[in-house]
Scaffold this motif. Structure first.
Motif, PDB file in Angstrom:
ATOM      1  N   GLY A 121       0.837  -1.186   0.000  1.00 53.78           N
ATOM      2  CA  GLY A 121       0.000   0.000   0.000  1.00 53.78           C
ATOM      3  C   GLY A 121       0.870   1.233   0.000  1.00 53.78           C
ATOM      4  N   GLU A 122       0.240   2.384  -0.139  1.00 52.73           N
ATOM      5  CA  GLU A 122       0.975   3.645  -0.185  1.00 52.73           C
ATOM      6  C   GLU A 122       1.430   4.021   1.207  1.00 52.73           C
ATOM      7  N   LEU A 123       2.730   4.070   1.391  1.00 48.68           N
ATOM      8  CA  LEU A 123       3.306   4.297   2.706  1.00 48.68           C
ATOM      9  C   LEU A 123       2.825   5.617   3.308  1.00 48.68           C
ATOM     10  N   ASN A 124       2.432   5.550   4.567  1.00 49.33           N
ATOM     11  CA  ASN A 124       2.021   6.708   5.369  1.00 49.33           C
ATOM     12  C   ASN A 124       0.693   7.322   4.922  1.00 49.33           C
ATOM     13  N   ASN A 163      -1.986  -8.055   7.492  1.00 52.42           N
ATOM     14  CA  ASN A 163      -3.043  -7.409   8.251  1.00 52.42           C
ATOM     15  C   ASN A 163      -4.311  -7.266   7.410  1.00 52.42           C
ATOM     16  N   SER A 164      -5.445  -7.537   8.017  1.00 49.36           N
ATOM     17  CA  SER A 164      -6.733  -7.228   7.394  1.00 49.36           C
ATOM     18  C   SER A 164      -6.786  -7.722   5.948  1.00 49.36           C
ATOM     19  N   SER A 165      -6.483  -8.996   5.736  1.00 52.13           N
ATOM     20  CA  SER A 165      -6.406  -9.527   4.377  1.00 52.13           C
ATOM     21  C   SER A 165      -7.217 -10.802   4.219  1.00 52.13           C
ATOM     22  N   TYR A 166      -7.597 -11.077   2.982  1.00 55.69           N
ATOM     23  CA  TYR A 166      -8.467 -12.215   2.657  1.00 55.69           C
ATOM     24  C   TYR A 166      -7.827 -13.082   1.583  1.00 55.69           C
ATOM     25  N   ASP A 191      -2.746  -9.897  11.809  1.00 50.01           N
ATOM     26  CA  ASP A 191      -3.291  -8.936  12.759  1.00 50.01           C
ATOM     27  C   ASP A 191      -4.383  -8.087  12.118  1.00 50.01           C
ATOM     28  N   PHE A 192      -5.029  -7.299  12.977  1.00 51.41           N
ATOM     29  CA  PHE A 192      -5.980  -6.282  12.532  1.00 51.41           C
ATOM     30  C   PHE A 192      -5.203  -5.036  12.111  1.00 51.41           C
ATOM     31  N   ALA A 193      -5.721  -4.288  11.124  1.00 50.70           N
ATOM     32  CA  ALA A 193      -5.079  -3.039  10.724  1.00 50.70           C
ATOM     33  C   ALA A 193      -5.413  -1.971  11.757  1.00 50.70           C
ATOM     34  N   SER A 194      -4.375  -1.545  12.477  1.00 52.06           N
ATOM     35  CA  SER A 194      -4.543  -0.484  13.473  1.00 52.06           C
ATOM     36  C   SER A 194      -3.345   0.438  13.393  1.00 52.06           C
ATOM     37  N   ALA A 195      -3.519   1.661  13.832  1.00 53.74           N
ATOM     38  CA  ALA A 195      -2.434   2.633  13.777  1.00 53.74           C
ATOM     39  C   ALA A 195      -1.264   2.200  14.651  1.00 53.74           C
ATOM     40  N   PHE A 206      -0.016  -1.555  12.905  1.00 53.01           N
ATOM     41  CA  PHE A 206       0.439  -1.536  11.513  1.00 53.01           C
ATOM     42  C   PHE A 206       0.371  -0.100  10.989  1.00 53.01           C
ATOM     43  N   PRO A 207       1.341   0.731  11.373  1.00 49.50           N
ATOM     44  CA  PRO A 207       1.280   2.156  11.007  1.00 49.50           C
ATOM     45  C   PRO A 207       1.682   2.460   9.578  1.00 49.50           C
ATOM     46  N   SER A 208       2.083   1.446   8.796  1.00 46.46           N
ATOM     47  CA  SER A 208       2.608   1.697   7.447  1.00 46.46           C
ATOM     48  C   SER A 208       1.610   2.441   6.570  1.00 46.46           C
ATOM     49  N   PHE A 209       0.351   1.985   6.576  1.00 48.45           N
ATOM     50  CA  PHE A 209      -0.710   2.673   5.842  1.00 48.45           C
ATOM     51  C   PHE A 209      -2.052   2.187   6.383  1.00 48.45           C
TER      52      PHE A 209
END
Length: 552
Positions: free
Chosen positions: A96-99, A157-160, A186-190, A193-196
């Motif tokens: 994904g697009e970083l930040n 994270n947060s993937s299917y 994992d779940f996508a959380s700030a 997983f702060p990458s994006f």
């Protein structure tokens, strides 16, 4: 396409024309030099051309900074092709697009991506080789992920519909924390997983990790967060399958947290701090795993907590079955705040402390557990099975045997505290304790054990003052059965007398009488001079006490 199975669908992703990474269209050198700019230009073709198929010949492809991979990208690598971090960037490839905190939601980010073969090398610099989030339809097959530092080698994270097939994860160095996994789900959380983003706590679903190897690092596979929204709805990762993998020289091998309807099966774990951790899980099967040479527990089932978010949830309705646990530094299976689980058909050998230790856990069913060689750390301090502050559990067909190990355990079963636990069909060799011959002890008044009769004494008490030692304390039984006859032959016809617990007394001479033959006037007066001794006080005729049994 939708009619194909998930795996068949993923296998079709690499069909079509492909580029050669060293060919004139891509023109990478593969000589270990910095090729970050050309590498990103190559990945951008997936956007400009709609799809990218590329083959990497043997070589070392250096990148200095993080690059972004896009949908419909399919990479195949020679077994000696290496994509290597040669700079100081902490991330190598991001999905994904970083930040960008709003890059994608749900499973609506990058999709239809595969990497087959070759090596991704963090060179002891990168904390993250693959940063995966909000994706779907990914395949990683026969890829080596090596040499990461102070981070997860791969974050998913947060993937299917993501598959890791026959991949190798090796050589992780972590000096700032021990809470790192080779492969994290994992779940996508700030925070996690702060990458994006988006940071919407979408769970993972339909993840397969099969035939992979994890060696020399912090932890193997894991998730270490749980999430409940403001409405009280709990989020679970579902249909996660971790199968046929090998773990060696890691801290913990597998940590399944907030999993539901998932499977951990057929894995081999050797030389780990801990084998498998199960917390805040529901309807997950842990089966047919071999765990050996741990510093701590073989399998631990407990509740996940987070003091910051207030998350606190027990593990419910899981199945732990057909596992073999050998050479364990603490307990074989430890359960804490675990409820309504089935623990069945497990073999536990050579364990330092308890074979199975249950605390604050209720309504579990423990069936057909064999413990051989419990309490090897020290003699007389631990038991094969221990129940503490736990209620309404069923333990059936449990066995304790130290035949080929030092006879160290205190009791076969020790109930420190608890109520309405039903124990049946047990077979314990005597332990080190002299009380109850080391078989069973503890708070037993409110617990039911073995509805069938348990033999406490067999022999011949046929003279005044004759006494016999009982194998167990009679206070733990709801009733006592006396077997007698009126003949010097033990084969003569017997009579029985049942004494309910409210009636029998300890220390009162001639308290009880059994009449072997009312016609001849034969009778035996007897008493329990203490809770483990029966004594004949007087005999009239040729009466003999042959056997004493107890029923809980």
């Amino acid at each position: 396409m939708s009619e194909l199975t998930d795996y068949e669908y993923l296998l079709t992703l690499t069909e079509g024309v492909r580029y050669n990474a060293k060919g004139k269209n891509i023109n990478l050198k593969g000589d270990g030099s910095d090729e970050t700019e050309k590498f990103q230009e190559m990945l951008n073709r997936a956007q400009t051309e709609g799809k990218l198929n590329v083959y990497f010949p043997k070589g070392v492809y250096g990148i200095r900074n993080v690059v972004q991979i896009f949908s419909n990208t399919h990479i195949e690598m020679h077994e000696e092709a290496v994509i290597k971090m040669i700079g100081n960037d902490l991330k190598m490839i991001t999905f994904g697009e970083l930040n960008n905190p709003n890059f994608a939601t749900g499973y609506n980010g990058a999709h239809d991506i595969s990497i087959k073969g070759g090596t991704l090398d963090g060179n002891g610099v990168s904390t993250l080789l693959l940063g995966i989030g909000h994706t779907k339809n990914l395949l990683f097959e026969s890829v080596r992920f090596i040499n990461t530092r102070n981070g997860h080698s791969v974050e998913c994270n947060s993937s299917y519909n993501v598959q890791f097939i026959r991949c190798t994860f090796e050589n992780m160095v972590s000096v700032t924390s021990t809470n790192r996994e080779f492969l994290q789900l994992d779940f996508a959380s700030a925070a996690g997983f702060p990458s994006f983003g988006a940071y919407d706590y979408t769970p993972c679903s339909n993840i397969l990790i099969d035939g992979c190897a994890f060696k020399n690092g912090d932890n193997g596979i894991g998730c270490h967060s749980g999430y409940i929204d403001d409405a009280g709805n709990e989020f679970f990762h579902e249909n996660i399958r971790i199968t046929n993998c090998n773990f060696e020289n890691v801290k913990y091998a597998i940590r399944v947290q907030s999993f539901k309807n998932s499977t951990v099966s057929g894995n081999t774990i050797n030389d780990a701090d801990m084998g498998i951790i199960i917390l805040s899980n529901e309807n997950t099967v842990i089966s047919n795993n071999t765990i050996q040479n741990t510093i701590s527990d073989g399998i631990r089932i407990y509740n996940g907590q987070n003091s910051t978010t207030g998350f606190n949830r027990s593990s419910y309705r899981n199945i732990v079955a057909n596992n073999v646990l050998v050479n364990l530094g603490q307990n074989g299976i430890r359960m804490s705040n675990a409820h309504s689980n089935l623990i069945a058909n497990n073999i536990i050998k050579n364990v330092s402390k308890e074979g199975l230790f249950m605390i604050d856990s209720h309504k579990n069913h423990i069936n057909n557990i064999v413990v051989e060689g419990a309490a090897q750390l020290t003699s007389g301090s631990y038991s094969c099975f221990r129940i503490e502050s736990s209620n309404d559990n069923v333990l059936n067909n449990i066995r304790a045997d130290n035949t080929t190990y030092p006879k160290n355990y205190y009791y076969g079963l020790y109930i420190a505290s608890g109520q309405r636990n039903h124990i049946s069909e047990y077979n314990f060799m005597p332990g080190e304790s002299t009380f109850n011959n080391g078989i069973i002890s503890g708070e037993l008044a409110n617990n039911v054990s073995n509805g069938e009769w348990v033999q406490l004494f067999t022999g011949d008490l046929g003279t005044n003052g004759a006494s016999g030692t009982l194998l167990m304390d009679i206070n733990i039984f709801s009733s006592i059965l006396i077997v007698a006859n009126d003949n010097n032959s033990s084969a003569a016809q017997t009579v029985t007398m049942e004494i309910p617990k409210p009636i029998y007394k300890i220390g009162t001479a001639s308290r009880h009488r059994i009449v072997p033959d009312s016609n001849s006037g034969d009778r035996v007066d007897f008493s329990f001079i203490n809770s483990k001794t029966i004594q004949v006080d007087s005999i009239q005729g040729t009466g003999h006490i042959r056997m004493v049994l107890g029923r809980m």
